[in-house]
Design a protein around this motif. Structure first.
Motif, PDB file in Angstrom:
ATOM      1  N   ALA A  31       0.832  -1.214   0.000  1.00 42.58           N
ATOM      2  CA  ALA A  31       0.000   0.000   0.000  1.00 42.58           C
ATOM      3  C   ALA A  31       0.862   1.257   0.000  1.00 42.58           C
ATOM      4  O   ALA A  31       0.594   2.204  -0.749  1.00 42.58           O
ATOM      5  N   ILE A  32       1.904   1.265   0.825  1.00 43.47           N
ATOM      6  CA  ILE A  32       2.810   2.420   0.857  1.00 43.47           C
ATOM      7  C   ILE A  32       3.496   2.588  -0.499  1.00 43.47           C
ATOM      8  O   ILE A  32       3.638   3.701  -1.015  1.00 43.47           O
ATOM      9  N   GLY A  33       3.911   1.465  -1.095  1.00 43.39           N
ATOM     10  CA  GLY A  33       4.565   1.524  -2.396  1.00 43.39           C
ATOM     11  C   GLY A  33       3.643   2.066  -3.471  1.00 43.39           C
ATOM     12  O   GLY A  33       4.049   2.893  -4.306  1.00 43.39           O
ATOM     13  N   ALA A  34       2.373   1.619  -3.467  1.00 41.89           N
ATOM     14  CA  ALA A  34       1.416   2.066  -4.475  1.00 41.89           C
ATOM     15  C   ALA A  34       1.125   3.552  -4.333  1.00 41.89           C
ATOM     16  O   ALA A  34       1.092   4.304  -5.320  1.00 41.89           O
ATOM     17  N   TYR A 100      13.934   9.937  -5.872  1.00 35.90           N
ATOM     18  CA  TYR A 100      13.421   8.942  -4.921  1.00 35.90           C
ATOM     19  C   TYR A 100      13.839   7.553  -5.398  1.00 35.90           C
ATOM     20  O   TYR A 100      13.690   7.214  -6.562  1.00 35.90           O
ATOM     21  N   SER A 101      14.387   6.749  -4.486  1.00 33.63           N
ATOM     22  CA  SER A 101      14.891   5.425  -4.869  1.00 33.63           C
ATOM     23  C   SER A 101      14.482   4.376  -3.847  1.00 33.63           C
ATOM     24  O   SER A 101      13.740   4.655  -2.893  1.00 33.63           O
ATOM     25  N   VAL A 102      14.981   3.190  -4.035  1.00 27.63           N
ATOM     26  CA  VAL A 102      14.671   2.067  -3.147  1.00 27.63           C
ATOM     27  C   VAL A 102      15.072   2.381  -1.712  1.00 27.63           C
ATOM     28  O   VAL A 102      14.385   1.983  -0.759  1.00 27.63           O
ATOM     29  N   CYS A 164      11.895 -11.897  13.001  1.00 31.14           N
ATOM     30  CA  CYS A 164      11.455 -12.425  11.707  1.00 31.14           C
ATOM     31  C   CYS A 164      10.590 -11.402  10.977  1.00 31.14           C
ATOM     32  O   CYS A 164      10.766 -11.175   9.774  1.00 31.14           O
ATOM     33  N   LEU A 165       9.666 -10.770  11.694  1.00 31.31           N
ATOM     34  CA  LEU A 165       8.802  -9.765  11.065  1.00 31.31           C
ATOM     35  C   LEU A 165       9.608  -8.567  10.570  1.00 31.31           C
ATOM     36  O   LEU A 165       9.337  -8.034   9.481  1.00 31.31           O
ATOM     37  N   ILE A 166      10.589  -8.131  11.356  1.00 33.63           N
ATOM     38  CA  ILE A 166      11.416  -6.999  10.943  1.00 33.63           C
ATOM     39  C   ILE A 166      12.220  -7.351   9.687  1.00 33.63           C
ATOM     40  O   ILE A 166      12.334  -6.534   8.756  1.00 33.63           O
ATOM     41  N   LEU A 167      12.754  -8.556   9.645  1.00 35.18           N
ATOM     42  CA  LEU A 167      13.511  -8.987   8.467  1.00 35.18           C
ATOM     43  C   LEU A 167      12.616  -9.104   7.236  1.00 35.18           C
ATOM     44  O   LEU A 167      13.018  -8.739   6.126  1.00 35.18           O
ATOM     45  N   VAL A 168      11.405  -9.612   7.440  1.00 34.41           N
ATOM     46  CA  VAL A 168      10.443  -9.705   6.337  1.00 34.41           C
ATOM     47  C   VAL A 168      10.105  -8.300   5.834  1.00 34.41           C
ATOM     48  O   VAL A 168      10.053  -8.054   4.625  1.00 34.41           O
ATOM     49  N   LEU A 169       9.885  -7.379   6.767  1.00 38.63           N
ATOM     50  CA  LEU A 169       9.578  -5.997   6.397  1.00 38.63           C
ATOM     51  C   LEU A 169      10.717  -5.379   5.604  1.00 38.63           C
ATOM     52  O   LEU A 169      10.497  -4.788   4.539  1.00 38.63           O
ATOM     53  N   PHE A 170      11.937  -5.521   6.095  1.00 37.61           N
ATOM     54  CA  PHE A 170      13.096  -4.930   5.425  1.00 37.61           C
ATOM     55  C   PHE A 170      13.309  -5.570   4.052  1.00 37.61           C
ATOM     56  O   PHE A 170      13.509  -4.873   3.051  1.00 37.61           O
ATOM     57  N   GLY A 171      13.272  -6.904   4.007  1.00 40.87           N
ATOM     58  CA  GLY A 171      13.521  -7.616   2.753  1.00 40.87           C
ATOM     59  C   GLY A 171      12.468  -7.332   1.700  1.00 40.87           C
ATOM     60  O   GLY A 171      12.795  -7.110   0.522  1.00 40.87           O
ATOM     61  N   PHE A 172      11.189  -7.317   2.115  1.00 38.18           N
ATOM     62  CA  PHE A 172      10.130  -7.076   1.143  1.00 38.18           C
ATOM     63  C   PHE A 172      10.150  -5.625   0.668  1.00 38.18           C
ATOM     64  O   PHE A 172       9.887  -5.346  -0.508  1.00 38.18           O
ATOM     65  N   ALA A 178      12.969  -1.827  -5.080  1.00 33.25           N
ATOM     66  CA  ALA A 178      13.835  -1.986  -6.256  1.00 33.25           C
ATOM     67  C   ALA A 178      13.004  -2.111  -7.526  1.00 33.25           C
ATOM     68  O   ALA A 178      13.382  -1.591  -8.589  1.00 33.25           O
ATOM     69  N   ILE A 179      11.857  -2.787  -7.426  1.00 34.82           N
ATOM     70  CA  ILE A 179      10.991  -2.972  -8.595  1.00 34.82           C
ATOM     71  C   ILE A 179      10.305  -1.661  -8.980  1.00 34.82           C
ATOM     72  O   ILE A 179      10.260  -1.285 -10.156  1.00 34.82           O
ATOM     73  N   LEU A 180       9.779  -0.951  -7.990  1.00 31.07           N
ATOM     74  CA  LEU A 180       8.996   0.253  -8.263  1.00 31.07           C
ATOM     75  C   LEU A 180       9.846   1.485  -8.537  1.00 31.07           C
ATOM     76  O   LEU A 180       9.504   2.310  -9.390  1.00 31.07           O
ATOM     77  N   PHE A 181      10.954   1.626  -7.807  1.00 34.56           N
ATOM     78  CA  PHE A 181      11.722   2.873  -7.883  1.00 34.56           C
ATOM     79  C   PHE A 181      13.157   2.702  -8.358  1.00 34.56           C
ATOM     80  O   PHE A 181      13.787   3.664  -8.772  1.00 34.56           O
ATOM     81  N   GLY A 182      13.660   1.478  -8.287  1.00 32.34           N
ATOM     82  CA  GLY A 182      15.015   1.216  -8.745  1.00 32.34           C
ATOM     83  C   GLY A 182      16.078   1.755  -7.807  1.00 32.34           C
ATOM     84  O   GLY A 182      15.785   2.446  -6.828  1.00 32.34           O
ATOM     85  N   PHE A 183      17.326   1.445  -8.135  1.00 27.55           N
ATOM     86  CA  PHE A 183      18.458   1.930  -7.345  1.00 27.55           C
ATOM     87  C   PHE A 183      18.958   3.258  -7.927  1.00 27.55           C
ATOM     88  O   PHE A 183      18.792   3.512  -9.125  1.00 27.55           O
TER      89      PHE A 183
END
Length: 317
Positions: A31-34, A100-102, A164-172, A178-183
């Motif tokens: 949602a934040i990404g969109a 704005y980037s990843v 685990c949740l923090i890692l999932v949040l960071f990784g996702f 990277a997909i939406l905004f790129g490096f």
């Protein structure tokens, strides 16, 4: 101990609610990404050839405000930091023309750490209390294993779930960003202001530190929820108190700090360690060492209460 930890870990992930929590966290990142992707302004930075003149004018305005005393006392250090960072940019030719980037998206997604904390609190509040509610605590305690080990395995499972949740949040956030905004096209360092000096940090290191420091609050609130669950055997009470303090503790502490010096000893005055690296302490006289000591004291108190009551409780009835 490893077997106990595995059992508790399996109990957590066998619950359908746990999978719903993970899905909700991922949907929040999406949602934040969109919203960020399709907002009209804020993503694209125009190529401003006069960015140096802009920073010089900005510094003159900041300095004028400081000299005239028109800056709020709470914003004096922030204003000085902006002046120092702008001067560092000018001296080292670090442009402000950065899209704005990843990395920016990962930084924005760090706001969801409190959301992950909410889910961790729910797990912590029920992991002990539910054993009494369901009557399974008797089956758990007939094993030839000390109560301290049983309780510690439950606590460690909760902390691992939070990590685990923090890692999932960071990784996702990294993947989606990277997909939406790129490096970024070029490597731009993060400029950190501390003790009157500006230093460069790699963006990935800065983000890891940010996520780590922002997780301190999660750790302490989760530990408190675990303690309440162990002492009162009531998951609703643990969830209610912990969530209330999670969202209101900082505000109430700030209000008290404006009138009472003893407010610096309150837990929530010390959970935000970023105040010592990228800001100013909540109250005069507070230091990083002081806050770490206070956090350790609260951490030990929570565990002493939880382990003492759990070991002494009669579960025969």
């Amino acid at each position: 101990m490893l077997q106990l930890l595995q059992n508790e870990w399996m109990k957590i992930w066998k619950r359908a609610a746990t999978h719903v929590m993970v899905v909700l966290l991922l949907l929040s990142v999406i949602a934040i990404g969109a919203i960020t992707k399709y907002q009209e302004n804020g993503l694209s930075v125009p190529d401003n050839e006069n960015w140096r003149q802009g920073l010089e004018m900005e510094n003159k305005e900041y300095q004028k405000q400081l000299d005239e005393g028109t800056v709020s006392p709470d914003l004096i250090e922030y204003t000085r930091s902006q002046i120092a960072i702008n001067e560092y940019r000018l001296e080292h030719d670090i442009t402000t023309n950065v899209d704005y980037s990843v990395w920016d998206f990962i930084s924005d997604s760090s706001e969801l750490i409190s959301f992950a904390g909410l889910f961790t609190i729910i797990i912590a509040a029920g992991i002990v209390a539910n054993e009494f509610t369901w009557g399974t605590v008797k089956l758990l305690l007939i094993r030839p294993i000390g109560r301290a080990k049983i309780l510690f395995s439950k606590y460690l499972s909760v902390i691992l779930f939070g990590v685990c949740l923090i890692l999932v949040l960071f990784g996702f956030a990294l993947l989606l960003g990277a997909i939406l905004f790129g490096f970024p096209e070029s490597s731009t360092p993060y400029l950190n202001y501390h003790d009157g000096k500006v230093t460069e940090q790699s963006m990935i290191l800065h983000l890891l530190i940010t996520y780590g420091l922002n997780s301190i609050d999660l750790l302490m609130i989760t530990t408190m929820a675990f303690m309440i669950s162990s002492v009162f055997r009531n998951s609703s009470l643990a969830v209610g108190i912990s969530i209330f303090l999670m969202f209101m503790g900082g505000t109430v502490t700030y209000m008290l700090s404006t009138k009472f010096e003893w407010a610096k000893y309150i837990l929530f005055a010390n959970t935000d360690l970023t105040q010592y690296f990228e800001g100013t302490p909540l109250m005069e006289g507070m230091t990083l060492t002081f806050s770490i000591v206070m956090l350790c004291v609260y951490f030990l108190i929570f565990h002493m209460l939880a382990f003492f009551v759990f070991k002494k409780r009669d579960v025969a009835a």
